[in-house]
Scaffold this motif. Structure first.
Motif, PDB file in Angstrom:
ATOM      1  N   HIS A   1       0.818  -1.217   0.000  1.00 15.83           N
ATOM      2  CA  HIS A   1       0.000   0.000   0.000  1.00 15.83           C
ATOM      3  C   HIS A   1       0.849   1.264   0.000  1.00 15.83           C
ATOM      4  CE1 HIS A   1      -3.884  -2.029   0.540  1.00 15.83           C
ATOM      5  NE2 HIS A   1      -3.173  -2.934   1.195  1.00 15.83           N
ATOM      6  N   LEU A   2       2.146   1.132   0.211  1.00 13.25           N
ATOM      7  CA  LEU A   2       3.105   2.237   0.147  1.00 13.25           C
ATOM      8  C   LEU A   2       2.795   3.357   1.138  1.00 13.25           C
ATOM      9  CD1 LEU A   2       3.497   2.488  -3.738  1.00 13.25           C
ATOM     10  CD2 LEU A   2       5.033   1.353  -2.144  1.00 13.25           C
ATOM     11  N   GLY A   3       2.038   3.066   2.189  1.00 15.73           N
ATOM     12  CA  GLY A   3       1.733   4.075   3.207  1.00 15.73           C
ATOM     13  C   GLY A   3       0.866   5.203   2.696  1.00 15.73           C
ATOM     14  N   ARG A   4       0.004   4.926   1.735  1.00 13.05           N
ATOM     15  CA  ARG A   4      -0.826   5.963   1.122  1.00 13.05           C
ATOM     16  C   ARG A   4      -2.260   5.494   1.006  1.00 13.05           C
ATOM     17  NH1 ARG A   4       4.240   6.439  -0.549  1.00 13.05           N
ATOM     18  NH2 ARG A   4       5.017   8.435  -1.280  1.00 13.05           N
ATOM     19  N   THR A   5      -3.153   6.451   0.800  1.00 17.77           N
ATOM     20  CA  THR A   5      -4.548   6.099   0.533  1.00 17.77           C
ATOM     21  C   THR A   5      -4.643   5.569  -0.891  1.00 17.77           C
ATOM     22  OG1 THR A   5      -5.056   8.318  -0.261  1.00 17.77           O
ATOM     23  CG2 THR A   5      -5.374   7.898   2.099  1.00 17.77           C
TER      24      THR A   5
ATOM     25  N   ARG B   1      -2.150   6.562  -3.954  1.00 14.02           N
ATOM     26  CA  ARG B   1      -1.348   5.491  -4.523  1.00 14.02           C
ATOM     27  C   ARG B   1      -1.561   5.380  -6.031  1.00 14.02           C
ATOM     28  NH1 ARG B   1      -2.611   2.160  -0.997  1.00 14.02           N
ATOM     29  NH2 ARG B   1      -4.404   1.237  -2.040  1.00 14.02           N
ATOM     30  N   SER B   2      -2.811   5.470  -6.476  1.00 14.19           N
ATOM     31  CA  SER B   2      -3.077   5.373  -7.914  1.00 14.19           C
ATOM     32  C   SER B   2      -2.488   6.565  -8.660  1.00 14.19           C
ATOM     33  CB  SER B   2      -4.571   5.243  -8.185  1.00 14.19           C
ATOM     34  OG  SER B   2      -5.227   6.434  -7.866  1.00 14.19           O
ATOM     35  N   ALA B   3      -2.542   7.763  -8.069  1.00 12.02           N
ATOM     36  CA  ALA B   3      -1.948   8.942  -8.701  1.00 12.02           C
ATOM     37  C   ALA B   3      -0.425   8.810  -8.758  1.00 12.02           C
ATOM     38  CB  ALA B   3      -2.332  10.201  -7.936  1.00 12.02           C
TER      39      ALA B   3
ATOM     40  N   LYS C   1       8.616   1.157  -4.282  1.00 14.18           N
ATOM     41  CA  LYS C   1       7.853   1.817  -5.347  1.00 14.18           C
ATOM     42  C   LYS C   1       8.162   1.208  -6.704  1.00 14.18           C
ATOM     43  CE  LYS C   1       7.540   6.332  -3.126  1.00 14.18           C
ATOM     44  NZ  LYS C   1       8.063   7.712  -3.195  1.00 14.18           N
ATOM     45  N   ALA C   2       9.412   0.834  -6.929  1.00 10.11           N
ATOM     46  CA  ALA C   2       9.784   0.216  -8.204  1.00 10.11           C
ATOM     47  C   ALA C   2       9.062  -1.109  -8.394  1.00 10.11           C
ATOM     48  CB  ALA C   2      11.293   0.018  -8.266  1.00 10.11           C
ATOM     49  N   LYS C   3       8.964  -1.917  -7.332  1.00 15.69           N
ATOM     50  CA  LYS C   3       8.270  -3.197  -7.439  1.00 15.69           C
ATOM     51  C   LYS C   3       6.777  -2.997  -7.667  1.00 15.69           C
ATOM     52  CE  LYS C   3      11.533  -5.939  -4.774  1.00 15.69           C
ATOM     53  NZ  LYS C   3      11.741  -6.706  -3.528  1.00 15.69           N
ATOM     54  N   ALA C   4       6.192  -1.988  -7.009  1.00 11.71           N
ATOM     55  CA  ALA C   4       4.780  -1.696  -7.225  1.00 11.71           C
ATOM     56  C   ALA C   4       4.545  -1.169  -8.639  1.00 11.71           C
ATOM     57  CB  ALA C   4       4.296  -0.685  -6.185  1.00 11.71           C
TER      58      ALA C   4
END
Length: 173
Positions: free
Chosen positions: A9-13, A17-19, A40-43
């Motif tokens: 979830h990268l610590g974001r809503t 996250r989608s943005a 972030k690179a893996k996501a």
């Protein structure tokens, strides 16, 4: 609790996250490589590889689907015009993640994510390198072949001139 939640979830809503992923995907497509954290690179890899697969077939439907993810006309145009023809033969694995160490400020694990077919250093099938190597070899062999007979002809002519001079001297005596 995070039971059964498979992705980071990268610590974001969800909207943040989608943005974030959309903007990073646009940057990756436009610049062919970006520096970011490993997480972030893996996501981003999970986010952008299906878009690259859709770009292999240039239809209006696929363009609209990709645009709904990227929200950037320039990135969609770049993806379908330059990136898609280069990855057409590849069956998957369009991106490469290279770990680059730790960030100075917060010691975050950083990485470089790039499109595989746009890196000439790691791409062993680059045609440009093969053509330059062939031209160098053929040019160097051609120079040697051209210079060698000229040197032989000069050497052959010099002794003939000396023999002529010596016969003239003998006749003069």
């Amino acid at each position: 609790m995070r039971h059964g939640k498979k992705f980071n979830h990268l610590g974001r809503t969800a909207s943040h996250r989608s943005a974030l992923l959309s903007n990073m995907a646009c940057s990756l497509i436009e610049h062919k490589r970006i520096n970011t954290t490993v997480a972030k690179a893996k996501a981003l890899r999970v986010y952008v590889e299906p878009l690259l697969t859709k770009a292999k077939e240039d239809t209006t439907h696929n363009r609209r689907i990709v645009f709904s993810y990227l929200q950037s006309k320039e990135a969609v145009t770049e993806l379908f015009r330059t990136v898609a023809p280069k990855i057409a033969e590849r069956n998957g694995g369009y991106t490469r993640i290279i770990k680059t160490g730790f960030r100075q400020g917060d010691a975050a694990d950083t990485a470089l994510i790039e499109l595989v077919d746009f890196n000439e250093l790691y791409n062993p099938n680059a045609e440009e390198k093969k053509t330059t190597r062939r031209s160098r070899r053929s040019a160097s062999t051609a120079k040697v072949a051209v210079e060698a007979p000229a040197a032989v002809e000069e050497k052959v002519e010099e002794p003939e001139a000396e023999t002529t001079d010596s016969t003239e001297e003998k006749a003069g005596e």
